[in-house]
Design an enzyme around this catalytic site. Structure first.
Site, PDB file in Angstrom:
ATOM      1  N   PHE A   1     152.458  39.100  14.474  1.00 10.56           N
ATOM      2  CA  PHE A   1     153.000  37.755  14.254  1.00 10.56           C
ATOM      3  C   PHE A   1     152.047  36.705  14.829  1.00 10.56           C
ATOM      4  CE2 PHE A   1     155.420  34.212  16.181  1.00 10.56           C
ATOM      5  CZ  PHE A   1     155.963  33.636  15.037  1.00 10.56           C
ATOM      6  N   TYR A   2     151.625  36.888  16.068  1.00 13.37           N
ATOM      7  CA  TYR A   2     150.740  35.909  16.699  1.00 13.37           C
ATOM      8  C   TYR A   2     149.351  35.898  16.069  1.00 13.37           C
ATOM      9  CZ  TYR A   2     154.371  35.078  20.111  1.00 13.37           C
ATOM     10  OH  TYR A   2     155.561  34.728  20.712  1.00 13.37           O
TER      11      TYR A   2
END
Length: 170
Positions: free
Chosen positions: A142-143
């Site tokens: 996600f990051y």
């Protein structure tokens, strides 16, 4: 700082009016923290928890911000070349971010991240980057999708330079 509003949802500082008892992201440490520790850490100024509140008052997600510092030797070599030779480099820690499982898949995680980055870049406190410690590989991905870079030798620790974040909000 004021509340951020999008289509009648809002992000605000965690307060006693927010019901945390039924929050369930599916990640037990994040749920336990939010239910039992977030309020205490806010009162002690150890973390600033923010909540995403739905029109009915339900908490759809949360994140925390706090200050931190990272040893200069932990940063990637190409980043260190641009930094002064201080032993510690100031940063902002995005300590936790979670979305209630009943609200997942609606873009609230990205919305919370954008709100956190906006608050971090607007801060008048010096901070070179926003740091995250991803809880697992899904969080790491996600990051990474959100343009965070991995620290060498620390696969779940990532950062995004504040100069880069500032460009998002110009």
């Amino acid at each position: 700082m004021g509340n951020v509003v999008r289509d009648s949802i809002r992000v605000e500082i965690l307060g006693s009016q927010h019901d945390r008892s039924s929050f369930e992201s599916g990640v037990e440490p994040l749920d336990r923290y939010f239910r039992t520790q977030a309020g205490q850490e806010a009162r002690k100024n150890l973390a600033a928890p923010f909540v995403l509140v739905l029109p009915d008052g339900a908490v759809a997600g949360y994140y925390t911000l706090s200050s931190t510092a990272v040893n200069v030797g932990e940063w990637p070599a190409q980043t260190v070349r641009k930094l002064p030779r201080y032993p510690l480099i100031p940063a902002t820690l995005l300590g936790r971010l979670a979305v209630d499982r009943r609200q997942q898949g609606k873009g609230y995680g990205r919305f919370l991240l954008a709100d956190a980055l906006f608050r971090a870049v607007r801060s008048e406190i010096a901070s070179f980057a926003v740091i995250v410690d991803a809880k697992d590989e899904n969080a790491h991905l996600f990051y990474e999708r959100e343009s965070f870079f991995q620290f060498p030798d620390q696969p779940l620790k990532l950062f995004r330079p504040m100069a880069d974040i500032a460009q998002l909000f110009k």
